[in-house]
Write an enzyme that holds these catalytic residues in place. Structure first.
Site, PDB file in Angstrom:
ATOM      1  N   LYS A   1      18.091   8.967  80.793  1.00 14.99           N
ATOM      2  CA  LYS A   1      17.180  10.097  80.990  1.00 14.99           C
ATOM      3  C   LYS A   1      17.942  11.254  81.642  1.00 14.99           C
ATOM      4  O   LYS A   1      18.807  11.028  82.504  1.00 14.99           O
ATOM      5  CB  LYS A   1      16.015   9.635  81.868  1.00 14.99           C
ATOM      6  CG  LYS A   1      14.838  10.595  81.953  1.00 14.99           C
ATOM      7  CD  LYS A   1      13.706   9.977  82.786  1.00 14.99           C
ATOM      8  CE  LYS A   1      12.496  10.874  82.916  1.00 14.99           C
ATOM      9  NZ  LYS A   1      11.426  10.237  83.708  1.00 14.99           N
TER      10      LYS A   1
ATOM     11  N   SER B   1       6.941  10.749  81.497  1.00 20.50           N
ATOM     12  CA  SER B   1       7.966  11.739  81.244  1.00 20.50           C
ATOM     13  C   SER B   1       9.199  11.180  80.527  1.00 20.50           C
ATOM     14  O   SER B   1       9.947  11.942  79.927  1.00 20.50           O
ATOM     15  CB  SER B   1       8.393  12.389  82.559  1.00 20.50           C
ATOM     16  OG  SER B   1       8.988  11.436  83.421  1.00 20.50           O
TER      17      SER B   1
ATOM     18  N   SER C   1       5.725   7.075  84.234  1.00 19.62           N
ATOM     19  CA  SER C   1       6.731   7.709  83.381  1.00 19.62           C
ATOM     20  C   SER C   1       7.653   6.755  82.624  1.00 19.62           C
ATOM     21  O   SER C   1       8.362   7.183  81.715  1.00 19.62           O
ATOM     22  CB  SER C   1       7.581   8.688  84.197  1.00 19.62           C
ATOM     23  OG  SER C   1       6.903   9.908  84.310  1.00 19.62           O
TER      24      SER C   1
END
Lengths: 467, 438
Positions: free
Chosen positions: A76, A151, A175
């Protein structure tokens, strides 16, 4: 078509059936092919990846067998990567190149992993859609008209579309688990403090938990084994010893006590509800016992989470003042600005007691509530998300979009608990559905065990999106 | 006759001399170092970097608190103080808000006035801005250096007490060996707040309805001047039946006056909240007792002991205990001196008058010097008497004048004697002259 888990890729690498360079190149080729459709990556580190793969092959030839040697992964874009741009999907950090590796990245590198690139996310991890990214929305591999969740949407989509073997995400509340649910993959949110936050662009500091997104429960356990542990650079990491997460993963779950709270099925789509109930029945067939429990209604967590997280966000984003690095504040998106304003307001003189202080008290009540529940049950199961993936554009003008989507995972996040999303089937529209297995703090062993047993019975993870 | 009583409180920042910074492993001694050469992701506040507290700094903050007679918060924590300034790398300073390590202590001054200490807390220093024409530069070597803030109650009523308090505070941290407290290097920064109370309201104990803070003064002398200036300035305003505005002022050493920096309307809201990156800290009684046991004898106690044990005057004892090194040197010398039957008073006199370099001259060496000087003195005594006798017989006129009440005549005789004697202690000669005339 490449379709590897960490487990079978390692086997092939060990047996010299494939090299890490071949493996890495195959994934880079797939990324090149699918990215126009999926947009899971902000940055693809092609040259670095091939170079690392070459090194990994050399090390293996020299007899090394570190746990992730030669395994391509995506990370990420909120994890600091030395020498590689790290934007957290915000143009504020468009040209920011960290001079250091996050502890998680360092651990992955030491274990021999090859980093394919940095995955897309909601800007600053603010959201549950990946639509707030300044680098374009990621699309759901099961249907590109739909959102991947967020996310860590880029990470979940990269795993679901086989652009990578596994991904590293981070969860503040939902997330990891929510995009894993929407993309039909395994997403493990470890206990707060089990995995170091050092080098992860801070969102809600008292909540942020890095963790793996994988194609199998075993892979999640393998990655957690590498990531977990106390870090001298993170004072909030737990000093308690790390168990062998694979050792008990296949243990019999006869007698396992599953807590079910009706409130966690409140307002949930019928299709989702049914699939999760089916999944619980599978576990019951394996000998688990269900027990109805009463927990504080998850709706209260929305308010508590919103206040605490916004407060921390408003403080954490203060350093991005455009003076030393990055672009100035005008580059912040609407969502970040909203959070900064709300957080600043709730911490202001005269409001602190009414908002932040009260939220902290309710948070303590939620922690106590879970502790009490775990006196009687081993795990708590519910749906990860109230819906399947929503259509692209669904988050637009919805300032509370993430909070409503993450309502079912926010209570456990506030309490710092461990939780794992496991795919439990598909909706009629062909979109994945996930269940959330929640364990107590440092309960990773039991939730991985439960998830593994379920996965062995069902194999939803063998079904792939048509891309 | 002054109508007002000054009401003064003081905030003092003391930089600790730990080898590493408060929340990272960077070297803390930034003085004279190449700008930004002692930095890392943590003190630069880079995204994702996290603070890990320096245990030694916390221990030292506790020691300072204990030496100032403070109570210790057995459950404590760090908080974020949010504000914007280019030298603040994270956009907030890690400090302590409602649970400082130390609270409710006091320092007693020589006149008996007791200054109450409200709180002693731990925080981190900021970077340094360097302005060069159009350009402003930031040096982060100082960013994250451990800082202890000591806040008093508004218990001072004049600048003299403020100065003595500061001297005592500096002495304490130096005795504890936790800070250099070198004013020139900015190790100690002082912020007095001053207001005036009408003497007619004296008994009410109500604080004045305004307060003027003077920020960031780096010398005891300047604090004294700033306080006195403010007393004068505020008196003039109050005499006009006006109330001085609540504000923050600075001290201008060149113009010898304070100047307005920030008014009450611009008062900062720091939006304090518990630092989520650092778990709360719990102390045990054993830990505090252990730290207490490590505190050396402090100046006041040492001075009193010197007076009692070595029969020194308060004056001598005060000088000898100003610095711990000197006090230790004195006591070591006394120990060696016992074998030579030299009394502590002699040693004290020698140290105070001759100011030997205590870094180079060992206590044993000093004892030898005193012994030798004693023998020389004995020898000289005879020579001295002979010379004085000579001078008196050769200058009978002056002797008569002196006996007639003319003080100057004695000085003349002393001059004559000194001419013959060369480099000797004039006071001793003077004493002998007076004695022999009579």
């Amino acid at each position: 078509m490449i379709n590897f888990t960490i487990t079978n890729a390692l086997k092939k690498l060990k047996n010299k059936e494939i090299s890490s360079v071949e493996l890495t190149k195959a994934y880079l080729a797939r990324i090149k092919k699918l990215e126009p459709k999926i947009n899971a990556f902000v940055t693809v580190t092609e040259n670095e990846a091939i170079e690392e793969a070459r090194k990994a092959d050399k090390k293996r030839a020299a007899g090394s067998d570190s746990p992730l040697l030669g395994i391509p992964l995506s990370i990420k874009d909120n994890f600091s990567t030395k020498g590689i741009r790290t934007t957290a999907s915000s143009r504020v950090l468009d040209d920011y190149i960290p001079p250091f590796d996050a502890t998680v990245v360092k651990k992955l590198k030491n274990a021999g992993a090859v980093i394919l690139g940095k995955t897309n996310m909601d800007a600053w991890a603010h959201g549950s859609s990946t639509e707030t990214s300044d680098y374009g929305s990621t699309k759901n591999p099961w249907d590109t008209d739909y959102l991947p969740g967020g996310s860590s949407g880029g990470g979940a989509a990269s795993v679901a579309s086989d652009e990578t073997i596994a991904a590293i995400g981070s969860e503040t509340a939902g997330s990891i688990r929510q995009p894993a649910s929407w993309c039909g993959v395994v997403g493990l949110k470890p206990t707060y403090g089990r995995v170091s936050r050092y080098g992860v662009v801070a969102m809600g500091s008292s909540l942020d938990s890095p963790g793996p997104i994988t194609k199998s429960v075993t892979d999640a356990a393998i990655l957690l084994q590498v990531l977990a542990g106390s870090d001298p650079y993170d004072a909030t990491t737990s000093p308690l010893p790390i168990p062998d997460y694979l050792k008990n993963i296949n243990k019999n779950i006869r007698g396992l006590k599953i807590g079910i709270s009706d409130d966690y099925f409140d307002g949930v789509d019928n299709e989702v509800k049914e699939k999760v109930e089916d999944a619980i029945q599978v576990l019951e067939k394996l000998g688990a016992k269900t027990k109805n429990i009463k927990l504080i209604h998850p709706k209260y967590s929305i308010a508590v989470y919103t206040i605490i997280q916004r407060a921390e966000v408003s403080s954490n984003l203060a350093r991005f003042d455009g003076i030393r690095y990055g672009n100035d504040r005008s580059y912040f998106g609407d969502e970040a600005k909203r959070r900064i304003m709300l957080g600043t307001y709730t911490l202001s003189a005269g409001y602190y007691d009414a908002y932040y202080n009260k939220a902290m008290k309710v948070r303590t009540a939620i922690i106590n509530d879970f502790n009490k529940a775990f006196n009687n049950v081993d795990v708590i199961i519910g749906p990860t998300s109230p819906t399947t993936a929503l259509k692209v554009g669904a988050s637009k003008d919805q300032s509370m979009f993430g909070e409503l989507q993450d309502m079912l995972v926010e209570p456990s996040s506030l309490a710092g608990l461990s939780g794992v999303n496991v795919p439990v089937g598909f909706s009629k529209a062909g979109l994945p559905i996930g269940m959330d297995i929640i364990g107590p703090q440092l309960g990773e062993e039991i939730i991985l065990n439960t998830a593994y047993k379920y996965e062995q019975e069902t194999n939803w993870n063998k079904i792939k999106p048509k891309l | 006759m002054n109508k007002y009583t000054p009401v003064i409180g003081l905030e003092t920042h003391v930089e600790l001399k730990t080898s590493s910074k408060m929340f990272c492993g960077c070297a803390a001694n930034y003085f004279g170092k190449q700008p930004n050469s002692q930095t890392c992701p943590v003190c630069l506040g880079l995204p994702g970097a996290l603070p890990v507290p320096n245990k030694k700094a916390i221990d030292w903050c506790i020691k300072i608190s204990l030496s100032l007679n403070c109570k210790i918060n057995m459950f404590s924590k760090f908080d974020r103080k949010n504000y914007f300034y280019p030298d603040l790398s994270k956009g907030y300073q890690i400090s302590q808000y409602d649970l400082p390590f130390g609270h409710n202590g006091h320092i007693t001054l020589s006149n008996g006035n007791r200054i109450r200490i409200r709180r002693v807390h731990m925080e981190e220093d900021t970077g340094k801005l360097i302005h060069d024409g159009e350009i402003s530069l930031i040096d982060f070597n100082r960013s994250g250096v451990p800082l202890v803030e000591i806040v008093t109650e508004p218990d001072f009523h004049d600048a003299k007490d403020v100065k003595e308090y500061l001297q005592k505070l500096r002495q304490a941290v130096r005795y504890l060996d936790v800070a250099d407290a070198d004013m020139e290097k900015g190790d100690m920064r002082l912020e007095p707040n001053i207001s005036l109370r009408d003497k007619q309201q004296e008994t009410s104990n109500i604080l004045p309805n305004y307060k003027v803070e003077v920020k960031n003064i780096n010398s005891f002398k300047f604090v004294e001047k700033a306080v006195n200036y403010e007393i004068k300035r505020q008196t003039e305003i109050l005499d006009k039946n006006e109330v001085p505005p609540q504000e923050t002022r600075g001290w201008d050493e060149i113009q010898q006056k304070t100047f307005s920096q920030r008014s009450k309307e611009d008062a900062m809201d720091y939006r304090y909240f518990p630092e989520p990156d650092i778990p709360p800290i719990t102390f045990t009684d054993t830990q505090i007792a252990e730290l207490k046991s490590q505190i050396p004898e402090l100046p006041d106690a040492k001075r009193k002991r010197f007076e009692a044990e070595y029969k020194l005057t308060e004056y001598d004892a005060e000088i000898l205990t100003r610095e711990k090194n000197l006090a230790d040197y004195f006591e070591n010398t006394v120990k060696v001196g016992q074998d030579y039957k030299i009394n502590p008073k002699q040693i004290a006199n020698t140290i105070i008058n001759k100011k030997p370099n205590i870094e180079n001259i060992l206590p044993a060496t000093l004892v030898k010097i005193i012994v030798k000087a004693g023998q020389t003195d004995a020898m000289d005594e005879k020579k001295l008497q002979k010379v004085v006798k000579e001078v008196l017989t050769q200058n009978t006129k002056a002797v008569e004048e002196y006996l007639g009440g003319k003080e100057n005549a004695l000085m003349f005789l002393l001059g004559q004697a000194m001419k013959k004697l060369g480099k000797v202690d004039a006071s001793q000669v003077k004493q002998l002259l007076v004695k022999m005339i009579k």
